[in-house]
Design an enzyme around this catalytic site. Structure first.
Site, PDB file in Angstrom:
ATOM      1  N   MET A 182      -8.329  -2.949  -1.216  1.00  0.00           N
ATOM      2  CA  MET A 182      -8.739  -3.817  -0.110  1.00  0.00           C
ATOM      3  C   MET A 182      -8.832  -2.996   1.188  1.00  0.00           C
ATOM      4  O   MET A 182      -8.849  -3.557   2.279  1.00  0.00           O
ATOM      5  CB  MET A 182      -7.759  -4.976   0.050  1.00  0.00           C
ATOM      6  CG  MET A 182      -7.710  -5.862  -1.194  1.00  0.00           C
ATOM      7  SD  MET A 182      -7.161  -7.542  -0.896  1.00  0.00           S
ATOM      8  CE  MET A 182      -5.519  -7.267  -0.270  1.00  0.00           C
TER       9      MET A 182
ATOM     10  N   HIS B 187      -3.671   4.031   2.422  1.00  0.00           N
ATOM     11  CA  HIS B 187      -2.489   4.825   2.740  1.00  0.00           C
ATOM     12  C   HIS B 187      -2.280   5.822   1.599  1.00  0.00           C
ATOM     13  O   HIS B 187      -3.084   5.876   0.660  1.00  0.00           O
ATOM     14  CB  HIS B 187      -1.267   3.922   2.953  1.00  0.00           C
ATOM     15  CG  HIS B 187      -1.071   2.919   1.843  1.00  0.00           C
ATOM     16  ND1 HIS B 187      -0.744   3.282   0.561  1.00  0.00           N
ATOM     17  CD2 HIS B 187      -1.190   1.562   1.832  1.00  0.00           C
ATOM     18  CE1 HIS B 187      -0.645   2.197  -0.194  1.00  0.00           C
ATOM     19  NE2 HIS B 187      -0.924   1.138   0.552  1.00  0.00           N
TER      20      HIS B 187
ATOM     21  N   HIS C  55      -2.626   4.638  -2.026  1.00  0.00           N
ATOM     22  CA  HIS C  55      -4.002   4.577  -2.525  1.00  0.00           C
ATOM     23  C   HIS C  55      -4.512   5.985  -2.857  1.00  0.00           C
ATOM     24  O   HIS C  55      -5.148   6.198  -3.889  1.00  0.00           O
ATOM     25  CB  HIS C  55      -4.939   3.983  -1.468  1.00  0.00           C
ATOM     26  CG  HIS C  55      -4.681   2.556  -1.106  1.00  0.00           C
ATOM     27  ND1 HIS C  55      -4.249   2.176   0.144  1.00  0.00           N
ATOM     28  CD2 HIS C  55      -4.804   1.404  -1.819  1.00  0.00           C
ATOM     29  CE1 HIS C  55      -4.120   0.861   0.185  1.00  0.00           C
ATOM     30  NE2 HIS C  55      -4.448   0.371  -0.993  1.00  0.00           N
TER      31      HIS C  55
ATOM     32  N   GLN D 172      -8.494 -14.406  -3.434  1.00  0.00           N
ATOM     33  CA  GLN D 172      -7.092 -14.184  -3.827  1.00  0.00           C
ATOM     34  C   GLN D 172      -6.115 -14.511  -2.699  1.00  0.00           C
ATOM     35  O   GLN D 172      -4.914 -14.310  -2.848  1.00  0.00           O
ATOM     36  CB  GLN D 172      -6.891 -12.765  -4.355  1.00  0.00           C
ATOM     37  CG  GLN D 172      -6.993 -11.676  -3.316  1.00  0.00           C
ATOM     38  CD  GLN D 172      -7.022 -10.292  -3.943  1.00  0.00           C
ATOM     39  OE1 GLN D 172      -7.999  -9.915  -4.590  1.00  0.00           O
ATOM     40  NE2 GLN D 172      -5.967  -9.520  -3.778  1.00  0.00           N
TER      41      GLN D 172
ATOM     42  N   GLY E 233      -2.072   0.367  -9.244  1.00  0.00           N
ATOM     43  CA  GLY E 233      -0.728   0.803  -8.918  1.00  0.00           C
ATOM     44  C   GLY E 233       0.348  -0.048  -9.577  1.00  0.00           C
ATOM     45  O   GLY E 233       0.206  -1.271  -9.685  1.00  0.00           O
TER      46      GLY E 233
ATOM     47  N   LYS F  36       2.954  -0.599  -8.167  1.00  0.00           N
ATOM     48  CA  LYS F  36       3.481  -1.354  -7.026  1.00  0.00           C
ATOM     49  C   LYS F  36       3.234  -2.857  -7.229  1.00  0.00           C
ATOM     50  O   LYS F  36       4.064  -3.685  -6.902  1.00  0.00           O
ATOM     51  CB  LYS F  36       2.808  -0.848  -5.748  1.00  0.00           C
ATOM     52  CG  LYS F  36       2.851  -1.769  -4.558  1.00  0.00           C
ATOM     53  CD  LYS F  36       4.124  -1.607  -3.815  1.00  0.00           C
ATOM     54  CE  LYS F  36       4.196  -2.279  -2.469  1.00  0.00           C
ATOM     55  NZ  LYS F  36       3.347  -3.403  -2.206  1.00  0.00           N
TER      56      LYS F  36
ATOM     57  N   SER G  48       2.491   0.193   1.826  1.00  0.00           N
ATOM     58  CA  SER G  48       1.682  -1.020   1.702  1.00  0.00           C
ATOM     59  C   SER G  48       0.816  -1.146   2.941  1.00  0.00           C
ATOM     60  O   SER G  48       1.257  -0.802   4.047  1.00  0.00           O
ATOM     61  CB  SER G  48       2.607  -2.242   1.593  1.00  0.00           C
ATOM     62  OG  SER G  48       1.879  -3.425   1.874  1.00  0.00           O
TER      63      SER G  48
ATOM     64  N   ARG H 267       0.275  -3.730   4.344  1.00  0.00           N
ATOM     65  CA  ARG H 267       0.894  -4.766   5.184  1.00  0.00           C
ATOM     66  C   ARG H 267       2.061  -4.223   6.010  1.00  0.00           C
ATOM     67  O   ARG H 267       2.549  -4.928   6.901  1.00  0.00           O
ATOM     68  CB  ARG H 267       1.354  -5.944   4.330  1.00  0.00           C
ATOM     69  CG  ARG H 267       0.185  -6.731   3.761  1.00  0.00           C
ATOM     70  CD  ARG H 267       0.624  -8.039   3.120  1.00  0.00           C
ATOM     71  NE  ARG H 267      -0.498  -8.919   2.881  1.00  0.00           N
ATOM     72  CZ  ARG H 267      -1.141  -9.066   1.702  1.00  0.00           C
ATOM     73  NH1 ARG H 267      -0.737  -8.374   0.656  1.00  0.00           N
ATOM     74  NH2 ARG H 267      -2.160  -9.887   1.584  1.00  0.00           N
TER      75      ARG H 267
END
Ligand code: AMP
Length: 281
Positions: free
Chosen positions: A27, A31, A34, A58, A145, A147, A183, A185
């Site tokens: 998205m 970082h 990724h 989503q 990932g 994650k 993340s 975020r």
């Protein structure tokens, strides 16, 4: 490196690639986590394609779709540096010309729990957009990932069930030096929030010590300890559970050496930001 924002021009560029292609769906707001997936893709396939698309289907209406960071110039520069062949960066209208509700997808049972319980339509949206990306991009492999462990397992189940001829590759979670999982975020966090967010990584480390070093086998004891640690860091626990690492089924006894192992899986809020993390114990 080329960039395509519509499907016909993407397909034209895609057709010019000879050899194997790995897709890394993102998205954006890239970082180092990724970038580690890009490196994994590049090491194993001839060409890497990155999709950058903040997928509205989503997100729930109250979630952060509008404010999600979209630093596209920086993302493109990072992709170029990483040796990416092409970036697919479509607008919402390109991906959903018939509107957001045209064709919904049903998802497996594990999609109803954990993230699915807090975000009821999330995985249907993820499966739908990834299916669309697979059909547009036609990769030989796709890298995701760990994650987002539940996402990885649901998408792997989807690929197997719907016979996509695509190899699913999992990349390990990259962390900041102090342990916080990277993340997109994390940029929402205040300085205090950033410090408190460490509670997630600490809870996972604690779970590992309990299970690995102290031989704790009661999932409830591990879950309670993780919840205590997260709460002590001023975070609000959404869930803190120990589950079978491949099926996400509940386990009666935590045995990290049995079968596919067990995973500690967490979601919590701080500063109004919802963060997730997990570790295979
Ligand atoms: P996102 O842009 O957040 O949708 O993530 C795109 C891909 O990057 C997903 O497969 C994520 O699981 C993966 N990812 C996100 N954070 C990390 C991380 N810290 N380490 C490795 N992969 C990650």
């Amino acid at each position: 490196m080329w960039t395509a924002v519509d499907i016909p021009s993407f397909r034209k560029q895609r057709a010019s690639l000879k050899g194997s292609v790995a897709l890394v769906p993102t998205m954006g707001a890239l970082h180092r986590g990724h970038l580690s997936l890009l490196a994994l893709a590049k090491a194993n396939y001839d060409h890497v394609i990155v999709s950058i698309f903040v997928n509205p289907t989503q997100f729930a209406p109250h979630e952060d779709f509008d404010k999600y960071p979209r630093p596209i110039e920086r993302d493109l520069a990072l992709c170029q540096e990483a040796g990416v062949a092409g970036v697919f960066n479509p607008a919402v209208e390109v991906m959903y010309p018939q509107g957001l509700v045209a064709c919904e997808m049903a998802v497996p049972v594990i999609a109803k729990e954990l993230e699915g319980e807090s975000r009821p339509n999330h995985f249907a949206g993820v499966c739908r957009v990834v299916t669309k990306l697979f059909n547009i991009i036609e990769p030989d492999a796709a890298v995701f990932g760990q994650k987002d462990l539940q996402q990885l397992l649901i998408l792997s189940a989807m690929v197997a069930d719907l016979n996509f001829p695509i190899e699913m590759i999992a990349g390990p979670t990259l962390r900041e030096a102090d342990g916080l999982a990277m993340s997109s975020r994390n940029v929402y966090l205040s300085d205090d929030g950033r410090r408190h967010a460490l509670g997630l990584a600490k809870a996972l480390a604690e779970a590992r010590v309990m299970v690995r070093d102290q031989g704790e086998s009661d999932p409830a004891a591990v879950e309670a300890a993780m919840a205590r640690t997260i709460t002590a860091h001023h975070m609000e626990v959404d869930y803190a559970v120990v589950r079978h690492a491949r099926t996400l089924a509940k386990v009666e006894c935590v045995d990290p050496d049995a079968g596919d192992g067990v995973a500690a899986i967490l979601a919590a809020r701080i500063d109004g930001v919802r963060l997730i993390d997990n570790a295979i114990l």
